[in-house]
Structure formats: C-alpha cells, structure tokens
Scaffold this motif. Structure first.
Motif, PDB file in Angstrom:
ATOM      1  N   TYR A  92      -0.737  14.106 -11.658  1.00  0.00           N
ATOM      2  CA  TYR A  92       0.106  15.064 -11.064  1.00  0.00           C
ATOM      3  C   TYR A  92      -0.875  16.446 -10.364  1.00  0.00           C
ATOM      4  N   LEU A  93      -0.882  16.699  -9.397  1.00  0.00           N
ATOM      5  CA  LEU A  93      -1.716  17.855  -8.855  1.00  0.00           C
ATOM      6  C   LEU A  93      -1.067  19.341  -8.471  1.00  0.00           C
ATOM      7  N   ARG A  94       0.248  18.833  -7.796  1.00  0.00           N
ATOM      8  CA  ARG A  94       1.011  20.163  -7.513  1.00  0.00           C
ATOM      9  C   ARG A  94       2.453  19.794  -7.659  1.00  0.00           C
ATOM     10  N   GLU A  95       3.309  20.777  -7.533  1.00  0.00           N
ATOM     11  CA  GLU A  95       4.719  20.584  -7.588  1.00  0.00           C
ATOM     12  C   GLU A  95       5.168  19.980  -6.393  1.00  0.00           C
ATOM     13  N   VAL A  96       6.105  19.198  -6.379  1.00  0.00           N
ATOM     14  CA  VAL A  96       6.915  18.672  -5.326  1.00  0.00           C
ATOM     15  C   VAL A  96       8.255  18.998  -5.647  1.00  0.00           C
ATOM     16  N   GLY A  97       8.981  19.815  -4.654  1.00  0.00           N
ATOM     17  CA  GLY A  97      10.433  20.272  -4.880  1.00  0.00           C
ATOM     18  C   GLY A  97      11.306  19.338  -4.228  1.00  0.00           C
ATOM     19  N   ILE A  98      13.016  19.722  -4.308  1.00  0.00           N
ATOM     20  CA  ILE A  98      14.006  19.235  -3.726  1.00  0.00           C
ATOM     21  C   ILE A  98      13.759  19.762  -2.405  1.00  0.00           C
ATOM     22  N   ASN A  99      14.235  18.495  -1.379  1.00  0.00           N
ATOM     23  CA  ASN A  99      14.339  18.648   0.164  1.00  0.00           C
ATOM     24  C   ASN A  99      12.924  18.829   0.728  1.00  0.00           C
ATOM     25  N   ASP A 100      12.006  18.419  -0.108  1.00  0.00           N
ATOM     26  CA  ASP A 100      10.592  18.449   0.511  1.00  0.00           C
ATOM     27  C   ASP A 100      10.374  17.025   1.073  1.00  0.00           C
ATOM     28  N   THR A 101       9.575  16.914   2.008  1.00  0.00           N
ATOM     29  CA  THR A 101       9.353  15.395   2.582  1.00  0.00           C
ATOM     30  C   THR A 101       8.062  15.253   2.100  1.00  0.00           C
ATOM     31  N   ILE A 102       7.997  14.104   1.674  1.00  0.00           N
ATOM     32  CA  ILE A 102       6.385  13.506   1.067  1.00  0.00           C
ATOM     33  C   ILE A 102       5.949  12.623   1.969  1.00  0.00           C
ATOM     34  N   HIS A 103       4.668  12.236   2.057  1.00  0.00           N
ATOM     35  CA  HIS A 103       3.984  11.337   2.633  1.00  0.00           C
ATOM     36  C   HIS A 103       2.975  10.597   1.770  1.00  0.00           C
ATOM     37  N   ILE A 104       2.852   9.193   1.723  1.00  0.00           N
ATOM     38  CA  ILE A 104       2.183   8.662   0.831  1.00  0.00           C
ATOM     39  C   ILE A 104       1.087   7.557   1.729  1.00  0.00           C
ATOM     40  N   LYS A 105       0.041   7.786   1.543  1.00  0.00           N
ATOM     41  CA  LYS A 105      -1.155   6.905   1.902  1.00  0.00           C
ATOM     42  C   LYS A 105      -1.514   5.954   0.885  1.00  0.00           C
ATOM     43  N   SER A 106      -1.423   4.681   1.151  1.00  0.00           N
ATOM     44  CA  SER A 106      -1.837   3.644   0.371  1.00  0.00           C
ATOM     45  C   SER A 106      -2.848   2.934   0.795  1.00  0.00           C
ATOM     46  N   LEU A 107      -4.157   2.837  -0.129  1.00  0.00           N
ATOM     47  CA  LEU A 107      -5.268   2.122   0.086  1.00  0.00           C
ATOM     48  C   LEU A 107      -5.716   1.071  -1.091  1.00  0.00           C
ATOM     49  N   LEU A 108      -5.997   0.210  -0.571  1.00  0.00           N
ATOM     50  CA  LEU A 108      -6.893  -1.051  -1.479  1.00  0.00           C
ATOM     51  C   LEU A 108      -7.956  -0.416  -2.155  1.00  0.00           C
ATOM     52  N   THR A 109      -8.029  -0.520  -3.275  1.00  0.00           N
ATOM     53  CA  THR A 109      -9.271   0.016  -3.924  1.00  0.00           C
ATOM     54  C   THR A 109     -10.024  -1.247  -4.695  1.00  0.00           C
ATOM     55  N   LYS A 110      -9.316  -2.236  -5.008  1.00  0.00           N
ATOM     56  CA  LYS A 110      -9.949  -3.594  -5.649  1.00  0.00           C
ATOM     57  C   LYS A 110      -9.035  -4.775  -5.389  1.00  0.00           C
ATOM     58  N   VAL A 111      -9.600  -5.892  -4.967  1.00  0.00           N
ATOM     59  CA  VAL A 111      -9.097  -7.251  -4.830  1.00  0.00           C
ATOM     60  C   VAL A 111      -9.963  -8.295  -5.116  1.00  0.00           C
ATOM     61  N   ARG A 112      -9.321  -9.320  -5.855  1.00  0.00           N
ATOM     62  CA  ARG A 112     -10.127 -10.502  -5.736  1.00  0.00           C
ATOM     63  C   ARG A 112     -10.118 -11.229  -4.352  1.00  0.00           C
ATOM     64  N   GLU A 113     -11.093 -11.937  -3.934  1.00  0.00           N
ATOM     65  CA  GLU A 113     -10.974 -12.755  -2.809  1.00  0.00           C
ATOM     66  C   GLU A 113      -9.815 -13.543  -2.479  1.00  0.00           C
ATOM     67  N   ASP A 114      -9.329 -14.147  -3.452  1.00  0.00           N
ATOM     68  CA  ASP A 114      -8.156 -14.853  -3.351  1.00  0.00           C
ATOM     69  C   ASP A 114      -6.673 -13.995  -3.371  1.00  0.00           C
ATOM     70  N   GLY A 115      -6.968 -12.618  -3.366  1.00  0.00           N
ATOM     71  CA  GLY A 115      -5.812 -11.759  -3.280  1.00  0.00           C
ATOM     72  C   GLY A 115      -5.109 -11.948  -4.579  1.00  0.00           C
ATOM     73  N   SER A 116      -5.384 -12.488  -5.520  1.00  0.00           N
ATOM     74  CA  SER A 116      -4.536 -12.692  -6.854  1.00  0.00           C
ATOM     75  C   SER A 116      -4.276 -11.602  -7.740  1.00  0.00           C
ATOM     76  N   ARG A 117      -5.366 -10.837  -7.758  1.00  0.00           N
ATOM     77  CA  ARG A 117      -5.456  -9.592  -8.590  1.00  0.00           C
ATOM     78  C   ARG A 117      -5.987  -8.352  -7.608  1.00  0.00           C
ATOM     79  N   TRP A 118      -5.282  -7.266  -7.793  1.00  0.00           N
ATOM     80  CA  TRP A 118      -5.551  -6.221  -6.825  1.00  0.00           C
ATOM     81  C   TRP A 118      -5.144  -4.799  -7.370  1.00  0.00           C
ATOM     82  N   SER A 119      -5.834  -3.856  -6.979  1.00  0.00           N
ATOM     83  CA  SER A 119      -5.786  -2.371  -7.271  1.00  0.00           C
ATOM     84  C   SER A 119      -5.064  -1.593  -6.167  1.00  0.00           C
TER      85      SER A 119
END
Length: 143
Positions: free
Chosen positions: A63-90
């Motif tokens: 947790y870095l900063r507060e988020v309050g009611i009625n705020d809009t949030i944006h999430i960027k999702s990034l792959l950090t680790k994956v097996r070549e067959d996609g079986s395990r991932w982060s």
C-alpha cells in the motif's frame, strides 16, 4: 504497453476510515487479471470448456497511498515471470488513483488447475502461446 483495467470505488469497498479496504485491492487486481485473460480468449466460457481455472499461490500487496470512496482506479497488469509452457506465472498489478498517483502494487504468483483432476496442468499450447504475449514488466523472467 500494458493492459489497463478501470474501476470505481463504491461504498461497499471502503472501511470505517473511508479508505479502500485492504481486501478490495485484491478484488480489483483479480478483476484486472480476469479482464486481461479474457483479451486472450481465456474467458470463463473457455475455462468451463477446458475444465481449467487459475489459482494463486501468493498474493502480496504493498500500500502506497490512500484511495477513497468515489475515486476511479486504473490498474496496469504486467507479466513478471512465466514458464515457457505458461503453466506457472507471476503478474504485477500497479494500481493508480484517478489523479494518477500510484496507490498500490499487487504481486501474484499463480498456475492453472484442472478442475476435474484437481491437479496443476499447463495451458493448451495455443493458449500458452497467447499467454506469453501479455505485456511484460521491465524485470520480466522467462523460466
């Protein structure tokens, strides 16, 4: 480029201090992952047909900063680790408030489970190839 999910903080997601409650961060990250996977054709219909589902081994929230009611949030999702067959991932989710301030970092480690056999399995090759095309973090590792 990263896949962005947008959401809005509602009354049911805040705590007594009128901040986004701790478990709501994880809920938003989970929804961002589901939306991201759906862009690859890994939607609930496909999961049901394949008797397959994503599971988590670890979920870490910073947790870095507060988020309050009625705020809009944006999430960027990034792959950090994956097996070549996609079986395990982060995946790393970067959650930003509506004003652009980074409010949280959510890191998850996961895999795929065969829902009938209750065993870990790799993705089918065509879906694994698509999964490997997800946006990658700067510190991405292919295993």
């Amino acid at each position: 480029m990263s896949i962005i999910y947008e959401g809005h903080v509602i009354w049911a997601q805040v705590d007594a201090n009128m901040h986004l409650r701790h478990s709501a961060y994880a809920d938003f990250a989970a929804q961002a992952r589901i939306a991201m996977m759906a862009t690859l054709g890994l939607d609930f219909k496909t999961f049901q047909q394949l008797h397959l589902g994503p599971i988590l081994f670890r979920e870490e929230l910073q947790y870095l900063r507060e988020v309050g009611i009625n705020d809009t949030i944006h999430i960027k999702s990034l792959l950090t680790k994956v097996r070549e067959d996609g079986s395990r991932w982060s995946i790393r989710h970067l959650l930003y408030r509506g004003d652009g301030i980074k409010a949280a970092i959510i890191n998850v480690d996961g895999a795929w489970i065969d829902l009938l056999k209750r065993k870990l399995v790799p993705l089918p090759k065509d879906l694994a190839a698509k999964f490997l095309t997800l946006p990658r973090a700067e510190d991405f590792q292919l295993e």
